[in-house]
Design a protein around this motif. Structure first.
Motif, PDB file in Angstrom:
ATOM      1  N   MET A 144      16.566  13.987  95.998  1.00  0.00           N
ATOM      2  CA  MET A 144      15.555  15.016  96.223  1.00  0.00           C
ATOM      3  C   MET A 144      14.614  14.602  97.351  1.00  0.00           C
ATOM      4  O   MET A 144      14.305  15.393  98.256  1.00  0.00           O
ATOM      5  CB  MET A 144      14.779  15.261  94.927  1.00  0.00           C
ATOM      6  N   GLU A 145      14.170  13.368  97.322  1.00  0.00           N
ATOM      7  CA  GLU A 145      13.273  12.873  98.370  1.00  0.00           C
ATOM      8  C   GLU A 145      13.955  12.886  99.736  1.00  0.00           C
ATOM      9  O   GLU A 145      13.345  13.249 100.747  1.00  0.00           O
ATOM     10  CB  GLU A 145      12.798  11.462  98.021  1.00  0.00           C
ATOM     11  N   GLU A 146      15.233  12.506  99.772  1.00  0.00           N
ATOM     12  CA  GLU A 146      15.971  12.489 101.039  1.00  0.00           C
ATOM     13  C   GLU A 146      16.108  13.900 101.621  1.00  0.00           C
ATOM     14  O   GLU A 146      15.934  14.119 102.824  1.00  0.00           O
ATOM     15  CB  GLU A 146      17.368  11.878 100.829  1.00  0.00           C
ATOM     16  N   LYS A 147      16.418  14.883 100.766  1.00  0.00           N
ATOM     17  CA  LYS A 147      16.634  16.249 101.243  1.00  0.00           C
ATOM     18  C   LYS A 147      15.329  16.894 101.700  1.00  0.00           C
ATOM     19  O   LYS A 147      15.294  17.615 102.696  1.00  0.00           O
ATOM     20  CB  LYS A 147      17.322  17.091 100.157  1.00  0.00           C
ATOM     21  N   LYS A 153      11.718  17.064 108.694  1.00  0.00           N
ATOM     22  CA  LYS A 153      12.010  16.553 110.035  1.00  0.00           C
ATOM     23  C   LYS A 153      12.657  17.600 110.927  1.00  0.00           C
ATOM     24  O   LYS A 153      12.526  17.563 112.150  1.00  0.00           O
ATOM     25  CB  LYS A 153      12.922  15.324 109.933  1.00  0.00           C
ATOM     26  N   GLU A 154      13.382  18.537 110.307  1.00  0.00           N
ATOM     27  CA  GLU A 154      14.135  19.517 111.085  1.00  0.00           C
ATOM     28  C   GLU A 154      13.322  20.761 111.424  1.00  0.00           C
ATOM     29  O   GLU A 154      13.812  21.663 112.096  1.00  0.00           O
ATOM     30  CB  GLU A 154      15.407  19.924 110.326  1.00  0.00           C
ATOM     31  N   ASP A 159       8.216  28.932 113.120  1.00  0.00           N
ATOM     32  CA  ASP A 159       8.948  29.991 112.416  1.00  0.00           C
ATOM     33  C   ASP A 159       9.592  29.533 111.114  1.00  0.00           C
ATOM     34  O   ASP A 159      10.087  30.349 110.348  1.00  0.00           O
ATOM     35  CB  ASP A 159      10.041  30.573 113.323  1.00  0.00           C
ATOM     36  N   THR A 160       9.620  28.226 110.880  1.00  0.00           N
ATOM     37  CA  THR A 160      10.285  27.709 109.688  1.00  0.00           C
ATOM     38  C   THR A 160       9.251  27.303 108.655  1.00  0.00           C
ATOM     39  O   THR A 160       8.314  26.563 108.955  1.00  0.00           O
ATOM     40  CB  THR A 160      11.167  26.492 110.037  1.00  0.00           C
TER      41      THR A 160
END
Length: 210
Positions: A144-147, A153-154, A159-160
């Protein structure tokens, strides 16, 4: 020997000779692909790619790049057609180059095609078990932390957007203390199931607690 190999691994061996061009398969291709594959010569050797799923035909380019680089062994997974029911199964293709001892030129590409349906299913199961909480089946704390970190980061531009909820079960300790850990586990599982129902498939639902 090829029959023994086939019975042990559900595999066939192939040999692609470069000059003159010749493609030959050793093993029970009828059992494996629902079709007997005859020896191909000349330009017809490239007919083998018609057996490969259209999304995996980039393997042809990968094989040609393998001919030119210094990698010792080729390895790829592709879907190959079964001609009995027109379905595709996963197969693992591996091979090595045989070079002329004097000129160093490539003479043959020799390899093995083995069924990978079961292996890929097992590997996916291992990944799922590594990423998911054993009790509830939702993502574990580490995954969960990784995702979430990857999502943040992305983000590019304005807009996101993401929404993050952290849900705590009030008085949960009382459930364990008064009713026992079995009921406590049931409460956690029920909560995970309800959250999975509420949120869409592209949402991440995970267990951050112990």
């Amino acid at each position: 020997r090829y029959a023994i190999l086939d019975s042990m691994e559900k595999a066939v061996v192939f040999e692609f000779q470069f000059e003159p061009k010749r493609f030959r398969v050793y093993g029970d291709t009828l059992e494996m692909f629902g079709k007997e594959i005859e020896t191909l010569r000349g330009e017809e050797v490239y007919d083998v790619y018609q057996y490969v799923h259209e999304d995996d035909r980039s393997i042809r380019g990968r094989i040609h790049r393998f001919y030119d680089d210094e990698t010792k062994q080729f390895l790829s997974e592709i879907r190959i057609k079964n001609f009995i029911d027109d379905t595709y199964g996963w197969f693992r293709v591996s091979g090595i180059l045989v070079k002329d001892v004097h000129s160093g030129q490539n003479v043959k590409f020799i390899g093995k095609i083995e069924s990978a349906d079961q292996k890929i299913a097992e590997e996916k199961d291992l990944v799922q078990r590594a990423e998911n909480d054993l009790l509830t089946g939702i993502l574990n704390k580490k995954t969960m932390e990784e995702k979430v970190t990857k999502c943040l980061k992305e983000i590019q531009g304005g807009d996101t957007h993401y929404i993050f909820f952290m849900v705590d079960l009030d008085n949960f300790k009382n459930v364990n203390d008064k009713l026992g850990h079995i009921y406590g586990d049931n409460a956690i599982v029920d909560t995970a199931n309800k959250l999975t129902e509420i949120f869409s498939n592209n949402a991440y639902v995970g267990r951050l607690g112990g």
